[in-house]
Motif scaffolding. Sequence first.
Motif, mmCIF file in Angstrom:
data_model
loop_
_atom_site.group_PDB
_atom_site.id
_atom_site.type_symbol
_atom_site.label_atom_id
_atom_site.label_comp_id
_atom_site.label_asym_id
_atom_site.label_seq_id
_atom_site.Cartn_x
_atom_site.Cartn_y
_atom_site.Cartn_z
ATOM 1 N N PRO A 43 45.818 43.920 41.575
ATOM 2 C CA PRO A 43 46.476 44.231 40.305
ATOM 3 C C PRO A 43 46.958 42.963 39.595
ATOM 4 O O PRO A 43 47.446 42.018 40.218
ATOM 5 N N GLY A 44 46.799 42.948 38.273
ATOM 6 C CA GLY A 44 47.298 41.844 37.473
ATOM 7 C C GLY A 44 48.738 42.078 37.081
ATOM 8 O O GLY A 44 49.292 43.167 37.282
ATOM 9 N N PRO A 45 49.392 41.077 36.514
ATOM 10 C CA PRO A 45 50.802 41.207 36.141
ATOM 11 C C PRO A 45 51.048 42.218 35.036
ATOM 12 O O PRO A 45 52.178 42.664 34.856
ATOM 13 N N GLU A 46 49.991 42.604 34.299
ATOM 14 C CA GLU A 46 50.158 43.589 33.231
ATOM 15 C C GLU A 46 50.524 44.961 33.780
ATOM 16 O O GLU A 46 51.130 45.775 33.085
ATOM 17 N N GLY A 47 50.091 45.246 35.018
ATOM 18 C CA GLY A 47 50.446 46.498 35.665
ATOM 19 C C GLY A 47 49.452 47.615 35.475
ATOM 20 O O GLY A 47 49.439 48.566 36.255
ATOM 21 N N ASP A 48 48.605 47.547 34.449
ATOM 22 C CA ASP A 48 47.677 48.642 34.193
ATOM 23 C C ASP A 48 46.221 48.225 34.314
ATOM 24 O O ASP A 48 45.317 48.957 33.918
ATOM 25 N N ARG A 49 45.958 47.033 34.848
ATOM 26 C CA ARG A 49 44.588 46.581 35.042
ATOM 27 C C ARG A 49 44.505 45.667 36.246
ATOM 28 O O ARG A 49 45.499 45.034 36.635
ATOM 29 N N SER A 50 43.310 45.603 36.836
ATOM 30 C CA SER A 50 43.140 44.887 38.103
ATOM 31 C C SER A 50 41.827 44.137 38.134
ATOM 32 O O SER A 50 40.854 44.501 37.457
ATOM 33 N N ASN A 51 41.803 43.086 38.954
ATOM 34 C CA ASN A 51 40.573 42.458 39.382
ATOM 35 C C ASN A 51 40.100 43.161 40.650
ATOM 36 O O ASN A 51 40.871 43.879 41.304
ATOM 37 N N LEU A 52 38.828 42.931 41.010
ATOM 38 C CA LEU A 52 38.289 43.478 42.252
ATOM 39 C C LEU A 52 37.492 42.394 42.956
ATOM 40 O O LEU A 52 36.719 41.669 42.319
ATOM 41 N N PHE A 53 37.689 42.301 44.275
ATOM 42 C CA PHE A 53 36.958 41.315 45.083
ATOM 43 C C PHE A 53 36.398 42.028 46.301
ATOM 44 O O PHE A 53 37.104 42.793 46.962
ATOM 45 N N ALA A 54 35.121 41.792 46.581
ATOM 46 C CA ALA A 54 34.474 42.445 47.717
ATOM 47 C C ALA A 54 33.573 41.459 48.448
ATOM 48 O O ALA A 54 33.048 40.515 47.845
ATOM 49 N N SER A 55 33.378 41.679 49.741
ATOM 50 C CA SER A 55 32.556 40.796 50.561
ATOM 51 C C SER A 55 31.675 41.606 51.492
ATOM 52 O O SER A 55 32.084 42.653 52.005
ATOM 53 N N ILE A 56 30.451 41.120 51.697
ATOM 54 C CA ILE A 56 29.625 41.578 52.812
ATOM 55 C C ILE A 56 29.229 40.339 53.595
ATOM 56 O O ILE A 56 29.048 39.260 53.034
ATOM 57 N N GLY A 57 29.138 40.495 54.908
ATOM 58 C CA GLY A 57 28.868 39.345 55.753
ATOM 59 C C GLY A 57 30.157 38.736 56.258
ATOM 60 O O GLY A 57 31.259 39.188 55.912
ATOM 61 N N PRO A 58 30.043 37.691 57.079
ATOM 62 C CA PRO A 58 31.221 37.085 57.725
ATOM 63 C C PRO A 58 32.098 36.324 56.733
ATOM 64 O O PRO A 58 31.747 35.231 56.287
ATOM 65 N N ALA A 59 33.248 36.899 56.393
ATOM 66 C CA ALA A 59 34.122 36.307 55.373
ATOM 67 C C ALA A 59 34.740 34.984 55.813
ATOM 68 O O ALA A 59 35.287 34.254 54.987
ATOM 69 N N ASP A 60 34.651 34.657 57.132
ATOM 70 C CA ASP A 60 35.210 33.389 57.604
ATOM 71 C C ASP A 60 34.225 32.237 57.450
ATOM 72 O O ASP A 60 34.540 31.096 57.795
ATOM 73 N N GLN A 61 33.032 32.522 56.918
ATOM 74 C CA GLN A 61 32.046 31.489 56.631
ATOM 75 C C GLN A 61 31.997 31.250 55.126
ATOM 76 O O GLN A 61 32.423 32.082 54.327
#
Length: 374
Positions: A43-61
């Motif tokens: 969520p962004g500071p505006e409160g009514d909208r958000s970013n989205l982040f997604a991963s497939i595979g080893p996130a530690d690489q």
Amino acid sequence: MKTEEILARLIAFPSVVGTANHDIVDWIRTYLTGLGAQVSVLPGPEGDRSNLFASIGPADQRGIILSGHMDVVPAAEPPWSSDPFSLRREGERLYGRGTSDMKGFLACALAALPTLASLPLSRPLHLAFSYDEEAGCRGVPHLISRLPDLCAKPQGCIVGEPSGLRAIRAHKGKAAARIEIVGRAGHSSRPDLGLNAIHAMAEIVAEAVCSADALTKGPFDGNFEPPYSSLQVGTIAGGQAVNIIPERCTIELEARAVAGVDPSSLLSDIETKLESLTERGFKTRWETLSAYPALSLKENAPLAVLLRDLTGQEPLPAVSYGTEAGLYQAAGIDAIICGPGDIARAHKANEYIESGELAACRTMIEALGQRLRA
């Protein structure tokens, strides 16, 4: 789901810049979670909208980000031939607000995920979908600040703005501001009793014109058109009637900077001039509307070489418009622009993308997945 089917779902969300985007975020989150991706809604500071982040595979690489924005510009311009928020096919063309800019790229990335998720990836692929890019890249800085908590530092970021699927290594930076001057109203027959806000703003506009003229003398970067930084006043409003001393005047202005120049610094003389007006009784307000740095990726950078191999074309040196790519580079992540569609179709009625452009982009993303496998 097929790419066109996903695009139709995305277009149906009227995710206009500056408005709530929970519906489109929830749909993408549900889709990705069903494929086994690790998904974070931010969520962004505006409160009514958000970013989205997604991963497939080893996130530690260290992997690669596919970056795009979920917001679109309004569709109020006439004459649309059909509902801008309902995907319409006509031959090879798919019409709708955001088809080129840039839900087409989002659809390609989402459609490629089932294939990519089936691969034995040794390095991850990340999806970074932002909000309010069309308002001056306001959403993505909040996403970038969270990356250290979400994954190992990425090796690179591909920003899928429409480029005809030809990579672009550089763009100008931008800073934009709104200036308001408040004076004192009165009858025009007694200018000695008032403070004319338009006259005061004329001094600010003159300073802006002087600054703009100075920029034509360099520094220069021949990769851009024009090859120098620029500055302009884009809007001005003030006054009520010719016989009333105007109490208020507002302008909006922007600067676009070649690589190596801080775009905000190009407005500093104007801001200093504005501050001097307070000594004469005026009230002033400076509001930063947007600010993002230029992008400049070296010709032989690994990310540039990768995109040359994936697209079969030499990356273009530069474009004059801006994207979120400069913000990723400023955060220490190499970035490049490459996406389907044409920027010339964006922000106008009957925006479209071609089905062949979507197919080529999906093929490129799936080929990228092969580069990330064990």
